[in-house]
Write a protein that holds these residues in place. Sequence first.
Motif, mmCIF file in Angstrom:
data_model
loop_
_atom_site.group_PDB
_atom_site.id
_atom_site.type_symbol
_atom_site.label_atom_id
_atom_site.label_comp_id
_atom_site.label_asym_id
_atom_site.label_seq_id
_atom_site.Cartn_x
_atom_site.Cartn_y
_atom_site.Cartn_z
ATOM 1 N N ASP A 22 0.853 -1.189 0.000
ATOM 2 C CA ASP A 22 0.000 0.000 0.000
ATOM 3 C C ASP A 22 0.893 1.246 0.000
ATOM 4 O O ASP A 22 1.654 1.471 0.946
ATOM 5 C CB ASP A 22 -0.880 -0.017 1.260
ATOM 6 C CG ASP A 22 -1.940 1.075 1.254
ATOM 7 O OD1 ASP A 22 -1.744 2.087 0.537
ATOM 8 O OD2 ASP A 22 -2.935 0.936 1.984
ATOM 9 N N PRO A 23 0.818 2.073 -1.045
ATOM 10 C CA PRO A 23 1.699 3.246 -1.119
ATOM 11 C C PRO A 23 1.409 4.286 -0.051
ATOM 12 O O PRO A 23 2.220 5.198 0.175
ATOM 13 C CB PRO A 23 1.426 3.799 -2.526
ATOM 14 C CG PRO A 23 0.062 3.317 -2.871
ATOM 15 C CD PRO A 23 -0.066 1.968 -2.210
ATOM 16 N N GLU A 35 7.464 1.868 4.070
ATOM 17 C CA GLU A 35 8.026 0.528 3.872
ATOM 18 C C GLU A 35 7.961 -0.270 5.165
ATOM 19 O O GLU A 35 7.580 -1.450 5.178
ATOM 20 C CB GLU A 35 9.475 0.698 3.412
ATOM 21 C CG GLU A 35 10.096 -0.498 2.745
ATOM 22 C CD GLU A 35 11.463 -0.150 2.180
ATOM 23 O OE1 GLU A 35 11.618 -0.237 0.948
ATOM 24 O OE2 GLU A 35 12.368 0.239 2.957
ATOM 25 N N TRP A 36 8.316 0.380 6.272
ATOM 26 C CA TRP A 36 8.336 -0.299 7.576
ATOM 27 C C TRP A 36 6.927 -0.652 8.035
ATOM 28 O O TRP A 36 6.682 -1.772 8.492
ATOM 29 C CB TRP A 36 9.020 0.586 8.614
ATOM 30 C CG TRP A 36 9.032 -0.004 9.997
ATOM 31 C CD1 TRP A 36 8.236 0.316 11.049
ATOM 32 C CD2 TRP A 36 9.888 -1.058 10.463
ATOM 33 N NE1 TRP A 36 8.540 -0.459 12.138
ATOM 34 C CE2 TRP A 36 9.550 -1.300 11.811
ATOM 35 C CE3 TRP A 36 10.916 -1.799 9.867
ATOM 36 C CZ2 TRP A 36 10.205 -2.266 12.572
ATOM 37 C CZ3 TRP A 36 11.564 -2.757 10.629
ATOM 38 C CH2 TRP A 36 11.202 -2.993 11.965
ATOM 39 N N GLU A 37 5.985 0.279 7.918
ATOM 40 C CA GLU A 37 4.611 0.026 8.354
ATOM 41 C C GLU A 37 4.003 -1.148 7.601
ATOM 42 O O GLU A 37 3.347 -2.016 8.199
ATOM 43 C CB GLU A 37 3.759 1.281 8.143
ATOM 44 C CG GLU A 37 4.080 2.419 9.084
ATOM 45 C CD GLU A 37 3.412 3.718 8.676
ATOM 46 O OE1 GLU A 37 3.326 4.632 9.513
ATOM 47 O OE2 GLU A 37 2.980 3.826 7.495
ATOM 48 N N SER A 38 4.210 -1.172 6.303
ATOM 49 C CA SER A 38 3.652 -2.256 5.502
ATOM 50 C C SER A 38 4.299 -3.590 5.849
ATOM 51 O O SER A 38 3.614 -4.620 5.947
ATOM 52 C CB SER A 38 3.840 -1.957 4.014
ATOM 53 O OG SER A 38 3.208 -2.931 3.215
ATOM 54 N N TYR A 39 5.609 -3.561 6.050
ATOM 55 C CA TYR A 39 6.319 -4.794 6.399
ATOM 56 C C TYR A 39 5.794 -5.384 7.702
ATOM 57 O O TYR A 39 5.436 -6.568 7.765
ATOM 58 C CB TYR A 39 7.815 -4.505 6.506
ATOM 59 C CG TYR A 39 8.632 -5.654 7.049
ATOM 60 C CD1 TYR A 39 8.667 -6.879 6.389
ATOM 61 C CD2 TYR A 39 9.352 -5.520 8.235
ATOM 62 C CE1 TYR A 39 9.403 -7.940 6.901
ATOM 63 C CE2 TYR A 39 10.091 -6.569 8.746
ATOM 64 C CZ TYR A 39 10.114 -7.782 8.077
ATOM 65 O OH TYR A 39 10.837 -8.833 8.588
ATOM 66 N N VAL A 40 5.724 -4.567 8.729
ATOM 67 C CA VAL A 40 5.273 -5.058 10.040
ATOM 68 C C VAL A 40 3.852 -5.591 9.960
ATOM 69 O O VAL A 40 3.501 -6.600 10.578
ATOM 70 C CB VAL A 40 5.384 -3.936 11.093
ATOM 71 C CG1 VAL A 40 4.742 -4.357 12.411
ATOM 72 C CG2 VAL A 40 6.847 -3.554 11.316
ATOM 73 N N LEU A 70 6.139 -14.552 13.902
ATOM 74 C CA LEU A 70 7.084 -13.728 13.170
ATOM 75 C C LEU A 70 7.055 -12.291 13.678
ATOM 76 O O LEU A 70 6.000 -11.764 14.042
ATOM 77 C CB LEU A 70 6.765 -13.723 11.674
ATOM 78 C CG LEU A 70 7.181 -14.944 10.863
ATOM 79 C CD1 LEU A 70 6.891 -14.710 9.395
ATOM 80 C CD2 LEU A 70 8.651 -15.258 11.061
ATOM 81 N N SER A 71 8.215 -11.669 13.670
ATOM 82 C CA SER A 71 8.353 -10.251 13.962
ATOM 83 C C SER A 71 9.620 -9.780 13.261
ATOM 84 O O SER A 71 10.414 -10.607 12.786
ATOM 85 C CB SER A 71 8.467 -10.012 15.478
ATOM 86 O OG SER A 71 9.793 -10.262 15.925
ATOM 87 N N PRO A 72 9.860 -8.472 13.172
ATOM 88 C CA PRO A 72 11.096 -8.007 12.553
ATOM 89 C C PRO A 72 12.363 -8.535 13.224
ATOM 90 O O PRO A 72 13.431 -8.520 12.599
ATOM 91 C CB PRO A 72 10.990 -6.475 12.686
ATOM 92 C CG PRO A 72 9.515 -6.214 12.669
ATOM 93 C CD PRO A 72 8.927 -7.354 13.448
ATOM 94 N N ILE A 87 15.960 0.558 7.519
ATOM 95 C CA ILE A 87 17.171 -0.035 8.104
ATOM 96 C C ILE A 87 17.314 0.373 9.564
ATOM 97 O O ILE A 87 17.622 -0.455 10.430
ATOM 98 C CB ILE A 87 18.418 0.376 7.297
ATOM 99 C CG1 ILE A 87 18.366 -0.243 5.894
ATOM 100 C CG2 ILE A 87 19.698 -0.056 8.011
ATOM 101 C CD1 ILE A 87 19.438 0.278 4.956
ATOM 102 N N THR A 88 17.064 1.646 9.855
ATOM 103 C CA THR A 88 17.179 2.130 11.238
ATOM 104 C C THR A 88 16.161 1.453 12.137
ATOM 105 O O THR A 88 16.487 0.993 13.238
ATOM 106 C CB THR A 88 16.978 3.650 11.287
ATOM 107 O OG1 THR A 88 18.026 4.285 10.540
ATOM 108 C CG2 THR A 88 17.021 4.164 12.725
ATOM 109 N N ARG A 89 14.901 1.373 11.675
ATOM 110 C CA ARG A 89 13.865 0.742 12.502
ATOM 111 C C ARG A 89 14.194 -0.728 12.753
ATOM 112 O O ARG A 89 13.996 -1.238 13.857
ATOM 113 C CB ARG A 89 12.495 0.848 11.818
ATOM 114 C CG ARG A 89 11.936 2.255 11.657
ATOM 115 C CD ARG A 89 11.978 3.056 12.942
ATOM 116 N NE ARG A 89 11.318 2.374 14.045
ATOM 117 C CZ ARG A 89 11.531 2.647 15.325
ATOM 118 N NH1 ARG A 89 12.408 3.567 15.667
ATOM 119 N NH2 ARG A 89 10.894 2.001 16.261
#
Length: 338
Positions: free
Chosen positions: A221-222, A226-231, A238-240, A263-265
């Motif tokens: 979802d644009p 990137e991080w929000e969608s990944y999580v 599973l978790s990061p 990368i930072t998150r």
Amino acid sequence: MESTTTDRISLRRYAETILYSDRLADKLIVVGRFEDHDPGLALTAPRFPVRPKEIDLELNRHRAKVPFPTLRDLEEERFRGYVMHFFANHELLALELMALVLLRFPDAPTSFRRGIAQTMQEEQTHMRLYLERMRETGVEFGEIPVNDFFWNCIADMRDPLDFVARMSLTFEQANLDYSLYYQKAFGTLGDARTTEILDTVYRDEVGHVKHGLVWFNRWRDPRETEWESYVKHLEFPLSPARAKGLEFDIETRRQIGFSEAFITRLELFSQSKGRPPRVFVFDPSVESYVAEAGRTYNPGAAAERLRRDLELVPIFLAAADDVVLVERPASDAFLLGL
């Protein structure tokens, strides 16, 4: 390691062979050319992939687990073989799950499916290398139990986006770190053969993660980062935390194309992988609350200022997978500095 060979095969037949054959040679089938003219109907995921009896996932669930060897253990050849055994099973699980994604989602873009097939061929190469090195140490596949963790985390995927989030951006991303870490460990031991194998795996893994990231960013979802969608696409267990290893390879992640924010998150993220976390909170008035024995107590302004100023102090008592409750989360820059 002996492998089945064929000059030409459809992606569907290739996937079915890997997922449903009980012969290891078929799992490692060597293909000259792929066709994808008739991907067929979508199939549901089986309980487990079909495997030879000694590495059957259902049967192995009842075997006593063998712990992953420590660095000190690696001084013994047999334990080096055990490490190869763990890694070979991981490669096989990845291979079977990639076969599953081809069968579950026949309508996925052709370029995505062909990219998965290319990745599968490289996973087969990794597995052959692990099996050869394992046998050089006197260890046979199935000598120790194999686990089904990857399968249980990914087989229920709802769509290809789920797959790339869970496989490419989680387990394969973590393998960037693990393959580098153990490459250094075996290099220190003077084990040039294993070091060379892990270097091959690492270099291929870069491409696998990049393939997943390209499709993840194309499908996500644009409106989300990137991080929000990944999580959002990770579900328990599973978790990061599963997307990184014993070292954190920042530069390779940059080369692959992850955003600096992602990368930072990920570098900062920590969460228990099983142990119940301890929960910390700083409150300088806690003894006063106890002394009031249930009566209303209102801390003064000075106590409240002290609580706010020092609420991060418990992080120095907490382990990486514990929880500290705070009113104002610390900035990424502050946490990276720590």
